[in-house]
Design a protein around this motif. Structure first.
Motif, PDB file in Angstrom:
ATOM      1  N   ASN A  23      45.284  39.525  49.476  1.00  0.00           N
ATOM      2  CA  ASN A  23      43.810  40.082  49.064  1.00  0.00           C
ATOM      3  C   ASN A  23      43.224  39.206  48.133  1.00  0.00           C
ATOM      4  O   ASN A  23      41.658  39.133  48.046  1.00  0.00           O
ATOM      5  CB  ASN A  23      44.252  41.057  47.683  1.00  0.00           C
ATOM      6  N   ALA A  24      43.719  37.800  47.578  1.00  0.00           N
ATOM      7  CA  ALA A  24      42.986  37.151  46.893  1.00  0.00           C
ATOM      8  C   ALA A  24      42.151  36.102  47.765  1.00  0.00           C
ATOM      9  O   ALA A  24      41.089  35.881  47.730  1.00  0.00           O
ATOM     10  CB  ALA A  24      44.037  36.040  46.140  1.00  0.00           C
ATOM     11  N   ARG A  25      42.794  35.850  48.998  1.00  0.00           N
ATOM     12  CA  ARG A  25      42.121  34.889  50.112  1.00  0.00           C
ATOM     13  C   ARG A  25      40.948  35.860  50.706  1.00  0.00           C
ATOM     14  O   ARG A  25      39.902  35.297  50.594  1.00  0.00           O
ATOM     15  CB  ARG A  25      43.308  34.741  51.103  1.00  0.00           C
ATOM     16  N   LYS A  26      41.143  37.252  50.674  1.00  0.00           N
ATOM     17  CA  LYS A  26      39.966  37.925  51.270  1.00  0.00           C
ATOM     18  C   LYS A  26      39.002  37.964  50.344  1.00  0.00           C
ATOM     19  O   LYS A  26      37.781  37.931  50.711  1.00  0.00           O
ATOM     20  CB  LYS A  26      40.473  39.320  51.611  1.00  0.00           C
ATOM     21  N   THR A  27      39.241  38.190  49.001  1.00  0.00           N
ATOM     22  CA  THR A  27      37.966  37.960  48.016  1.00  0.00           C
ATOM     23  C   THR A  27      37.221  36.718  48.017  1.00  0.00           C
ATOM     24  O   THR A  27      35.980  36.722  47.840  1.00  0.00           O
ATOM     25  CB  THR A  27      38.825  38.051  46.668  1.00  0.00           C
ATOM     26  N   ALA A  66      31.528  40.310  40.474  1.00  0.00           N
ATOM     27  CA  ALA A  66      32.663  41.136  40.454  1.00  0.00           C
ATOM     28  C   ALA A  66      33.748  40.625  41.269  1.00  0.00           C
ATOM     29  O   ALA A  66      34.934  40.532  40.759  1.00  0.00           O
ATOM     30  CB  ALA A  66      32.245  42.549  40.798  1.00  0.00           C
ATOM     31  N   LEU A  67      33.491  40.224  42.593  1.00  0.00           N
ATOM     32  CA  LEU A  67      34.415  39.430  43.126  1.00  0.00           C
ATOM     33  C   LEU A  67      34.842  38.192  42.619  1.00  0.00           C
ATOM     34  O   LEU A  67      36.123  37.862  42.921  1.00  0.00           O
ATOM     35  CB  LEU A  67      33.852  39.160  44.727  1.00  0.00           C
ATOM     36  N   LEU A  68      34.151  37.561  41.905  1.00  0.00           N
ATOM     37  CA  LEU A  68      34.513  36.367  41.240  1.00  0.00           C
ATOM     38  C   LEU A  68      35.619  36.668  40.146  1.00  0.00           C
ATOM     39  O   LEU A  68      36.726  36.122  39.969  1.00  0.00           O
ATOM     40  CB  LEU A  68      33.262  35.530  40.825  1.00  0.00           C
ATOM     41  N   ILE A  69      35.316  37.687  39.287  1.00  0.00           N
ATOM     42  CA  ILE A  69      36.225  38.160  38.217  1.00  0.00           C
ATOM     43  C   ILE A  69      37.630  38.683  39.083  1.00  0.00           C
ATOM     44  O   ILE A  69      38.644  38.311  38.595  1.00  0.00           O
ATOM     45  CB  ILE A  69      35.638  39.367  37.690  1.00  0.00           C
ATOM     46  N   ALA A  70      37.485  39.189  39.968  1.00  0.00           N
ATOM     47  CA  ALA A  70      38.568  39.681  41.012  1.00  0.00           C
ATOM     48  C   ALA A  70      39.271  38.345  41.142  1.00  0.00           C
ATOM     49  O   ALA A  70      40.701  38.323  41.224  1.00  0.00           O
ATOM     50  CB  ALA A  70      38.294  40.426  42.132  1.00  0.00           C
ATOM     51  N   ALA A  71      38.882  37.495  41.888  1.00  0.00           N
ATOM     52  CA  ALA A  71      39.479  36.141  42.331  1.00  0.00           C
ATOM     53  C   ALA A  71      40.202  35.633  41.308  1.00  0.00           C
ATOM     54  O   ALA A  71      41.408  35.109  41.577  1.00  0.00           O
ATOM     55  CB  ALA A  71      38.568  35.438  43.219  1.00  0.00           C
TER      56      ALA A  71
END
Length: 331
Positions: A23-27, A66-71
């Protein structure tokens, strides 16, 4: 007790989701795609005077943020997965990221609504022919990123980084591969990676806003209804706000240690009480995607010890950290 025998009963508190690294790579992939589209939409909307297009671009910017927060949450959690300063590990870091992302989403929804109201009160000429292709491209990008993140928040049912040896005293990491899964009610919820779900929600909201932007621009060009462009922006803001509140509720429930599955709690209680003992206290909470913690206080007049009740609870595969307390009653 010797040091060697003590070490045999120690265990790690690694409660990351089964698909954490994937999931991290996809993000990170989606961050790159959305960042490029964000620049195109905001630039095009400003140049061609389309508020719906600017609104979609602004929302795309929050999506990228938000994706950056997730990553970052994924990276931090992996780096500190075995950091003993975190009593129950860092499995909830993704939920904190999701909550933060939802707050940003709500603020941007308010900003978009405000700007669209301003444009309704002070309309400007829109270059429809130039704005429509950019909005359509934004929709295509959103659909692509939604495909990349599809269903991962529902189908990660494994236990990923799991547990060490069971503790023969009061704590255990019990995992029986004869799973007693309950796929109804709360089962999917406590397996869901809310960090990835936050990214997925942003993508879906982006797609909805893109559709509305195209509708508003086409209606404005074909029917002369220039007001439709900002109106669609307002509708898009409401869609974003709705998704945001849903995320806030889900992530907030995890951060506040709400019971993630009332039906499972009842089944745990029944498993302990089946032979006449009583559960005096029961706490069930989520430690991370697919990992639950439980504290069970048992009152019994029998001679059963904590190991007996841990064995009873071992069939519940989602219990990754169990504490059993036994109080003896006068017979």
């Amino acid at each position: 007790m010797s040091a060697q025998s003590i070490d045999a009963f120690r265990h790690e508190h690694v409660f990351l989701g089964a698909q954490h690294d994937r999931n991290a790579r996809k993000t990170w992939w989606v961050i790159g795609i959305c960042g490029a589209m964000m620049a195109a939409e905001i630039g095009g909307g400003t140049l061609f005077h389309s508020m719906a297009l600017v609104a979609d671009g602004l929302h795309m910017s929050t999506h990228a943020g938000a994706l950056l927060i997730a990553a970052v949450a994924y990276s931090y959690a992996r780096r500190h997965a075995r950091d003993e300063r975190f009593t129950f590990g860092v499995g909830k870091l993704g939920d904190l990221g999701a909550f933060s992302s939802a707050l940003v989403l709500a603020l941007i929804a308010a900003l978009i609504a405000f700007e669209c109201v301003q444009r309704l009160l002070h309309p400007v000429r829109i270059a429809f022919n130039e704005a429509i292709p950019i909005a359509a491209l934004g929709l295509a990008v959103n659909l692509t990123t939604a495909w990349l993140l599809r269903d991962d928040h529902d189908h990660a049912h494994g236990h990923g980084d799991h547990h060490g040896p069971a503790d023969t005293h009061d704590h255990a990491h019990d995992h029986d591969h004869d799973h007693d899964h309950d796929h109804a009610h709360g089962h999917h919820d406590h397996h869901r990676d809310l960090n990835l779900r936050a990214a997925y929600v942003h993508v879906l909201a982006d797609a909805a806003v893109s559709v509305l932007a195209v509708i508003g621009l086409v209606a404005g060009r074909q029917l002369g209804w220039t007001f439709m462009d900002p109106v669609m922006g307002i509708v898009g803001a409401l869609v974003i706000a709705n998704w945001s509140f849903g995320l806030l509720r889900a992530a907030g429930a995890v951060l506040l240690d709400m019971n993630p599955d009332a039906r499972l709690a009842d089944r745990l209680r029944h498993a302990v009480e089946v032979e006449g003992d009583a559960v005096a206290d029961l706490h069930l909470w989520r430690l991370g995607p697919g990992h639950l913690g439980a504290i069970v206080a048992v009152a019994t007049a029998s001679g059963r010890d904590a190991a007996f009740y841990r064995a009873r609870l071992a069939k519940f595969a989602d219990l990754s950290h169990v504490t059993v307390e036994v109080t003896r009653l006068a017979s």
